[in-house]
Structures are given as C-alpha cells and as structure tokens.
Design a protein around this motif. Structure first.
Motif, PDB file in Angstrom:
ATOM      1  N   LEU A  60     -12.391 -27.542  26.332  1.00 23.61           N
ATOM      2  CA  LEU A  60     -11.630 -26.643  25.458  1.00 23.61           C
ATOM      3  C   LEU A  60     -12.561 -25.753  24.634  1.00 23.61           C
ATOM      4  O   LEU A  60     -12.355 -24.537  24.518  1.00 23.61           O
ATOM      5  N   ALA A  61     -13.610 -26.367  24.069  1.00 23.43           N
ATOM      6  CA  ALA A  61     -14.556 -25.594  23.253  1.00 23.43           C
ATOM      7  C   ALA A  61     -15.299 -24.573  24.104  1.00 23.43           C
ATOM      8  O   ALA A  61     -15.556 -23.444  23.648  1.00 23.43           O
ATOM      9  N   ALA A  62     -15.630 -24.955  25.341  1.00 22.52           N
ATOM     10  CA  ALA A  62     -16.337 -24.018  26.223  1.00 22.52           C
ATOM     11  C   ALA A  62     -15.482 -22.792  26.505  1.00 22.52           C
ATOM     12  O   ALA A  62     -15.976 -21.651  26.463  1.00 22.52           O
ATOM     13  N   TRP A  63     -14.197 -23.006  26.767  1.00 24.04           N
ATOM     14  CA  TRP A  63     -13.307 -21.865  27.016  1.00 24.04           C
ATOM     15  C   TRP A  63     -13.186 -20.978  25.780  1.00 24.04           C
ATOM     16  O   TRP A  63     -13.250 -19.753  25.861  1.00 24.04           O
ATOM     17  N   LEU A  64     -12.994 -21.612  24.614  1.00 20.00           N
ATOM     18  CA  LEU A  64     -12.820 -20.843  23.384  1.00 20.00           C
ATOM     19  C   LEU A  64     -14.076 -20.044  23.047  1.00 20.00           C
ATOM     20  O   LEU A  64     -14.007 -18.845  22.743  1.00 20.00           O
ATOM     21  N   PHE A  65     -15.228 -20.722  23.111  1.00 21.85           N
ATOM     22  CA  PHE A  65     -16.473 -20.037  22.776  1.00 21.85           C
ATOM     23  C   PHE A  65     -16.827 -18.986  23.820  1.00 21.85           C
ATOM     24  O   PHE A  65     -17.467 -17.980  23.505  1.00 21.85           O
ATOM     25  N   ALA A  93     -19.960 -10.810  21.042  1.00 23.66           N
ATOM     26  CA  ALA A  93     -21.225 -10.204  21.477  1.00 23.66           C
ATOM     27  C   ALA A  93     -21.008  -8.781  21.971  1.00 23.66           C
ATOM     28  O   ALA A  93     -21.806  -7.877  21.677  1.00 23.66           O
ATOM     29  N   GLY A  94     -19.925  -8.567  22.710  1.00 25.77           N
ATOM     30  CA  GLY A  94     -19.628  -7.221  23.191  1.00 25.77           C
ATOM     31  C   GLY A  94     -19.336  -6.258  22.053  1.00 25.77           C
ATOM     32  O   GLY A  94     -19.791  -5.107  22.067  1.00 25.77           O
ATOM     33  N   THR A 132     -21.461  -0.439  27.127  1.00 21.99           N
ATOM     34  CA  THR A 132     -22.526  -1.357  26.733  1.00 21.99           C
ATOM     35  C   THR A 132     -21.947  -2.672  26.226  1.00 21.99           C
ATOM     36  O   THR A 132     -22.431  -3.759  26.570  1.00 21.99           O
ATOM     37  N   GLY A 133     -20.894  -2.575  25.418  1.00 23.00           N
ATOM     38  CA  GLY A 133     -20.247  -3.789  24.930  1.00 23.00           C
ATOM     39  C   GLY A 133     -19.696  -4.637  26.055  1.00 23.00           C
ATOM     40  O   GLY A 133     -19.835  -5.863  26.052  1.00 23.00           O
ATOM     41  N   ALA A 134     -19.080  -3.988  27.055  1.00 20.82           N
ATOM     42  CA  ALA A 134     -18.531  -4.735  28.188  1.00 20.82           C
ATOM     43  C   ALA A 134     -19.637  -5.393  28.999  1.00 20.82           C
ATOM     44  O   ALA A 134     -19.504  -6.551  29.447  1.00 20.82           O
ATOM     45  N   LEU A 135     -20.745  -4.681  29.196  1.00 26.97           N
ATOM     46  CA  LEU A 135     -21.854  -5.240  29.968  1.00 26.97           C
ATOM     47  C   LEU A 135     -22.510  -6.414  29.253  1.00 26.97           C
ATOM     48  O   LEU A 135     -23.021  -7.330  29.896  1.00 26.97           O
ATOM     49  N   VAL A 136     -22.499  -6.408  27.925  1.00 27.91           N
ATOM     50  CA  VAL A 136     -23.070  -7.509  27.165  1.00 27.91           C
ATOM     51  C   VAL A 136     -22.100  -8.685  27.088  1.00 27.91           C
ATOM     52  O   VAL A 136     -22.509  -9.853  27.127  1.00 27.91           O
ATOM     53  N   ALA A 137     -20.805  -8.396  26.992  1.00 30.49           N
ATOM     54  CA  ALA A 137     -19.806  -9.455  26.822  1.00 30.49           C
ATOM     55  C   ALA A 137     -19.772 -10.404  28.012  1.00 30.49           C
ATOM     56  O   ALA A 137     -19.667 -11.629  27.849  1.00 30.49           O
ATOM     57  N   VAL A 138     -19.878  -9.867  29.224  1.00 26.76           N
ATOM     58  CA  VAL A 138     -19.764 -10.709  30.424  1.00 26.76           C
ATOM     59  C   VAL A 138     -20.896 -11.735  30.507  1.00 26.76           C
ATOM     60  O   VAL A 138     -20.644 -12.937  30.626  1.00 26.76           O
ATOM     61  N   ALA A 158     -23.057 -17.216  29.721  1.00 25.89           N
ATOM     62  CA  ALA A 158     -24.091 -18.102  29.186  1.00 25.89           C
ATOM     63  C   ALA A 158     -23.470 -19.258  28.405  1.00 25.89           C
ATOM     64  O   ALA A 158     -23.885 -20.420  28.544  1.00 25.89           O
ATOM     65  N   VAL A 159     -22.465 -18.942  27.593  1.00 23.06           N
ATOM     66  CA  VAL A 159     -21.787 -19.994  26.825  1.00 23.06           C
ATOM     67  C   VAL A 159     -21.096 -20.973  27.762  1.00 23.06           C
ATOM     68  O   VAL A 159     -21.170 -22.198  27.585  1.00 23.06           O
ATOM     69  N   TRP A 160     -20.411 -20.442  28.789  1.00 21.87           N
ATOM     70  CA  TRP A 160     -19.729 -21.309  29.741  1.00 21.87           C
ATOM     71  C   TRP A 160     -20.722 -22.187  30.497  1.00 21.87           C
ATOM     72  O   TRP A 160     -20.445 -23.365  30.778  1.00 21.87           O
TER      73      TRP A 160
END
Length: 200
Positions: free
Chosen positions: A35-40, A48-49, A150-156, A161-163
C-alpha cells in the motif's frame, strides 16, 4: 443448471487485511508495504514532476530576465550557401553583426542568419547585460510546454524508483517468509509423517 461451488484455489481479495488463523505478522507488514509503495509511487512521482516543472519554468524566467532583444546590422555580406558540416542544419550561416546599446556603447558578435543577406541588413538578436549575444529565451506557451514535458519525464522514473524500492523490500519479506515456512516444515514434517503412518 447447477452452479459450481468455489474451490479452495479461489483468490481472496485483501486477505492480508482480514483476520484468519493463517495470517502472520509478516503478511500484514507486506500488505502495508504494498500500500505504501503504491501511495509513494503516485504521490512521489507527482511531487517530483511538479518540482521539476517549477524549476524548469523558473530557469526559463531567469534566462529571459537576463536577456534583451536588440536591433543589429550585418557588418559584412553573409555567405550565400550554408556549410555542410553534418548534424542539425537549419539552412542559416554564421555572420558578424553590430549593435549599439542605449548608453552608446557599440558591440559586435557572431550569430546565425539566412544566407546571401547583404551588409547593413537589420537583424534582431538577443544579448545579455554584458553585451554578449545569447540564444533567444524560451517564453510564453513554449516555456510552459517544455516545463510540463520536463515534469512528466521526471515523474515517471521517480515513481518507478520508489516502486522498485518497495518491490525489493517486499521480495525480502517473501524470501524470509518462505524460509520460515521451510523451517517450520522441517520441524512438523517428521511428526506429520508419523501421524500419516499411524493412520495406515
């Protein structure tokens, strides 16, 4: 027509959150980690994006604040054909231009213009406060689009990484649980075999 009763292999949704005698503490921990992995992943990627887009937009604004448009003229005739050096070529040629600041100081610099322009042709260029030619700053809708991209490229990758961190932690818990099951089976297995033999 009779309905087929559900088998024991039927998957039970949210089983880690339901009380049952087979649920272990590690199962609950694993559920919270998923659950935390999905949320984060969602929140962290979006955050980040957003930050990356704001930083990019601020960089564009700062660059635009340091540059100003000036009206210059060609000092010599421009070349008639562009050099074929390979790579990106927009058909323009390098040329020297001259301009005068409001305080009367004269500057010269090299820029790119379209071929065959004669000396004295007016050219719109951009200069910084030190009198050096710079590229035209990105402003308006173009700046907003580039900041959003740029925001979209950083968000993915940030979300990925979090997942990945959550997946690694969960994998270790799964291996630990399997090791616990193996250890318990080594303790119970012989007794189970004795019970089965006694029944025979």
């Amino acid at each position: 027509m009779t309905r087929t009763p559900p088998t024991t292999a039927t998957r039970v949704r949210l089983w880690r959150w339901r009380r049952n005698p087979l649920r272990r503490h590690s199962d609950v921990v694993e559920g919270w980690i998923v659950l935390a992995a999905w949320l984060f992943t969602l929140v962290g990627g979006a955050l980040a994006g957003t930050v990356a887009a704001q930083i990019t937009d601020a960089a564009f604004a700062a660059r635009a604040a340091r540059a100003h448009a000036v009206s210059a003229v060609l000092t010599d005739d421009a070349a008639k054909t562009p050099a074929t050096a390979g790579g990106y070529d927009d058909g323009r040629v390098p040329a020297t231009v001259r301009w005068t600041d409001p305080d009367g100081s004269v500057h010269t610099g090299r820029t790119q213009i379209y071929p065959a322009a004669p000396a004295g042709t007016p050219v719109a260029v951009w200069a910084d406060r030190a009198g050096h030619l710079v590229s035209e700053p990105v402003t308006g809708e173009a700046a907003s689009v580039q900041a959003a991209l740029t925001g979209a490229l950083v968000a993915v990758p940030a979300g990925a990484a979090v997942w990945t961190v959550g997946w690694v932690v969960r994998s270790r818990l799964v291996r630990r649980r399997m090791a616990e099951w193996d250890e318990e089976w080594r303790q119970i297995g012989p007794e189970w075999g004795n019970l089965s033999g006694g029944r025979g």
